[in-house]
Design a protein around this motif. Structure first.
Motif, short mmCIF file in Angstrom:
data_model
loop_
_atom_site.label_atom_id
_atom_site.label_comp_id
_atom_site.label_asym_id
_atom_site.label_seq_id
_atom_site.Cartn_x
_atom_site.Cartn_y
_atom_site.Cartn_z
N LYS A 91 0.82 -1.21 0.00
CA LYS A 91 0.00 0.00 0.00
C LYS A 91 0.85 1.26 0.00
N THR A 92 0.38 2.24 -0.74
CA THR A 92 1.01 3.56 -0.79
C THR A 92 0.04 4.57 -0.18
N ILE A 93 0.56 5.46 0.64
CA ILE A 93 -0.27 6.48 1.28
C ILE A 93 -0.28 7.73 0.42
N VAL B 192 -4.87 10.80 3.83
CA VAL B 192 -4.71 11.59 5.05
C VAL B 192 -5.88 12.56 5.22
N ASN B 193 -6.32 13.18 4.12
CA ASN B 193 -7.45 14.10 4.18
C ASN B 193 -8.72 13.39 4.64
N ASP C 133 1.81 12.27 -3.80
CA ASP C 133 0.99 13.32 -4.39
C ASP C 133 -0.02 12.71 -5.36
N ASP C 134 -1.31 12.87 -5.06
CA ASP C 134 -2.35 12.41 -5.98
C ASP C 134 -3.21 13.59 -6.43
N GLY C 135 -2.71 14.80 -6.25
CA GLY C 135 -3.44 15.99 -6.67
C GLY C 135 -4.30 16.60 -5.60
N ALA C 136 -4.51 15.90 -4.47
CA ALA C 136 -5.33 16.42 -3.39
C ALA C 136 -4.53 17.45 -2.59
#
Length: 257
Positions: free
Chosen positions: A85-87, A92-93, A219-222
């Motif tokens: 799994k990657t966080i 987190v949000n 970083d996923d854009g959030a």
């Protein structure tokens, strides 16, 4: 030769008779006693209600810290190429959104601060490291154990996170989700009884599954809920004593500046 005393004026005699009647009259005695004791019992009752509310609020903050740590230990997104799994920022949000929902009844977002830290090790060394740290809440509080990237390698005094002598250490190659929740208690009667107090609770859970620790929070854009520097402004809930002063505060206990 004895002389007779002058006669007592009629008005004075009448006043004396009224005083005697007043001394024997016990009508309204219970009402007077009630009026004298009411402020005392009312104050004791209000103080008891304030203490009960403080205890319930403290329990709520404790439950919130445990829930955040537990959820953070479970969070993660399975990538398409691996079961590790990657966080991501959105993970987190989501954790912080759940904490805000749970703390709605005490307005945690407005009067509190949540600090979520990933306690890991430096490579294969048994040296502790705060790999990443994220925060939420409007109150200005920072982790007691240091900011992101605090390391036992560069600071030997950092031996883990937790009370002195009972520090929690992450196993080599693993991580522990460590949560600190600060809440500025809002009294039912202002600061009449308890004054400005900060409720502080901590909780920790080891991560549940395999996790890719290398990217930290990917970083996923959030939006990235990074921990902004805490401004050095006077805060009635914190200690603003001058250098060289030793005293006791509700938040820091006995200490010297």
């Amino acid at each position: 030769m004895l002389t007779s005393l002058p006669p007592v004026p009629a008005r004075l005699r009448q006043f004396g008779r009224r005083l005697k009647r007043l001394r024997r009259d016990n009508r309204g005695l219970a009402l007077i006693e009630f009026a004298i004791s009411l402020p005392i019992f009312l104050g004791l009752g209000m103080f008891g209600v304030e203490l009960a509310n403080y205890a319930v609020t403290s329990m709520n903050v404790s439950q919130i810290s445990l829930t955040i740590a537990d959820n953070a230990a479970r969070m993660g997104q399975t990538s398409s190429s691996s079961t590790t799994k990657t966080i991501y920022r959105s993970d987190v949000n989501s954790i912080f959104a759940g904490a805000a929902k749970q703390g709605e009844n005490i307005d945690l977002t407005e009067h509190g601060r949540v600090v979520l830290s990933s306690l890991e090790t430096v490579g294969v060394l048994d040296k502790q490291l705060i790999r990443w740290q994220r925060c939420t809440g409007s109150a200005a509080y920072a982790s007691r154990y240091g900011p992101e990237l605090t390391s036992e390698v560069t600071d030997p005094s950092f031996t883990g996170m937790g009370p002195t002598g009972r520090e929690i250490r992450a196993p080599v190659g693993d991580a522990v989700m460590y949560v600190e929740v600060f809440y500025e208690y809002q009294g039912l009667f202002g600061d009449m009884f308890l004054g400005n107090r900060v409720i502080r609770h901590e909780a920790a859970f080891p991560i549940r599954d395999d996790r890719d620790l290398l990217p930290g929070v990917a970083d996923d854009g959030a939006p990235d809920p990074v921990c902004a520097p805490v401004p050095a402004l006077p805060n009635p809930f914190r200690d603003n004593a001058a250098a060289g002063v030793c005293h006791t505060t509700a938040f820091d206990g006995y200490h010297c500046h």
